[in-house]
Design a protein around this motif. Structure first.
Motif, short mmCIF file in Angstrom:
data_model
loop_
_atom_site.label_atom_id
_atom_site.label_comp_id
_atom_site.label_asym_id
_atom_site.label_seq_id
_atom_site.Cartn_x
_atom_site.Cartn_y
_atom_site.Cartn_z
N ASN A 117 -16.31 -7.05 49.49
CA ASN A 117 -15.15 -6.74 50.04
C ASN A 117 -14.56 -7.74 51.28
O ASN A 117 -13.71 -7.51 52.08
N SER A 119 -12.85 -10.30 53.62
CA SER A 119 -11.71 -10.69 53.92
C SER A 119 -11.64 -12.23 54.14
O SER A 119 -10.68 -12.87 54.10
N HIS A 140 -10.97 -7.45 47.50
CA HIS A 140 -10.60 -7.26 48.91
C HIS A 140 -9.48 -6.19 48.92
O HIS A 140 -8.36 -6.37 48.54
#
Ligand code: CAA
Length: 283
Positions: A117, A119, A140
């Motif tokens: 996930n 960023s 994400h």
């Protein structure tokens, strides 16, 4: 391979949201973090969220119970041996992610997909520590996860078409909307959003206006649900700075220079809502 059982690594803000939306869609979820205390706290956040849904009539008590029963807590990653999918939402540090993916690659069944996930960290670089880079992908999510519809799907250099299609389909299963992007610094969402926030901070730095007024400009003039400074506090100013640094280093373009005021706030420990002070003061 059908995805039925998954591991979510990290029981923080993002990990708990991801675990919740996955369990809501019928998947069996192992929520993992470093200690029992962390995972218990994470489960508490999910419980409160579901309880709110029951109170508001969006879920029944029975549905809440079923969702909670699908979430298993774990503080030992070695339990992740019979899953088809893992998503990592641990701390945003390359070395930590590399260590996790290297270990996962050893213990998770062949053919299982490993997602991050992240960023801002390169999926290609994370994938390179595994022997299955074709099965590594970025997924994400956006905060608050139960509310925000978007999931950016990031293809690393070696991510296979099959992995990409499976993750797009998983995203729709959990009632989110996938948008495919390539593995460039900041992907798409943060490349657009975070320089806007940085520019709003420059407006404060240069005395153009106050935080409240800059936020009003974007809320009342552009219909944004939150102004950029309130949003920066909500995301965390350390995260905002680290994404600006990734953009600055990655593209080498001065337009991504982090605002000195942002750097100062982070040095002061004024990280936004989570520390009680950022561009606003929180009780
Ligand atoms: N967790 C779960 N649900 C939440 C929530 C939270 N933290 N905050 C709000 N909600 C839900 C609630 O269910 C609430 O509905 P109910 O009151 O009926 O339960 C609903 O959202 C609306 O909340 P509020 O009325 O309290 O407030 P609001 O209308 O202002 O909405 C918001 C809150 C959804 C957060 C809205 O302000 C918003 O969309 N803000 C922008 C969020 C955003 O841009 N997120 C992306 C950040 S960037 C990122 O995440 C990526 C990155 O890599 C940095």
């Amino acid at each position: 391979m059908n995805i039925e059982k998954v591991v979510v690594i990290g029981a923080g803000q993002m990990g708990t949201g991801i675990a919740q939306v996955m369990a809501q869609s019928g998947l069996h979820v192992i929520l993992n973090d470093l200690s029992d205390e962390h995972v218990q706290k994470g489960l508490g956040v999910i419980y409160n969220q579901l309880q709110r849904d029951v109170k508001k009539g969006r879920k029944t008590e029975e549905e809440k119970q079923e969702i909670l029963e699908r979430i298993q807590l774990s503080s030992n990653l070695s339990e992740a041996t019979d899953v088809q999918f893992v998503i990592e939402a641990a701390t945003e540090k390359l070395e930590v992610k590399k260590q996790i993916f290297k270990y996962l690659d050893e213990i998770v069944p062949n053919g299982a997909i490993l997602a991050s996930n992240t960023s801002s960290i390169s999926i290609t670089e994370i994938a390179a520590v595994t022997k299955r880079p074709e099965l590594v992908i970025g997924m994400h999510f956006f905060n608050p996860v139960p509310v925000m519809k978007l999931v950016e799907i990031i293809r690393g250099l070696a991510t296979s078409d099959k992995t990409y299609e499976m993750i797009k389909s998983l995203t729709r299963t959990i009632e989110k909307e996938p948008v495919g992007v390539k593995d460039f610094p900041g992907f798409a969402a943060n490349r657009i959003l975070v320089p806007m926030i940085n520019e709003a901070i420059f407006c404060i730095y240069e005395g153009v206006s106050t935080s409240e007024e800059i936020d009003n400009v974007m809320k009342l003039g552009m219909n944004h649900p939150m102004g950029p400074l309130q949003l920066a506090d909500f995301i965390g100013l350390d995260t905002v700075l680290s994404i600006m640094e990734v953009l600055h280093d990655g593209y080498g373009d001065p337009k991504y220079r982090p605002c000195p005021l942002l750097q100062q706030y982070v040095k002061a420990g004024w990280l936004g809502k989570k520390t009680g002070r950022g561009f606003y003061i929180y009780e």
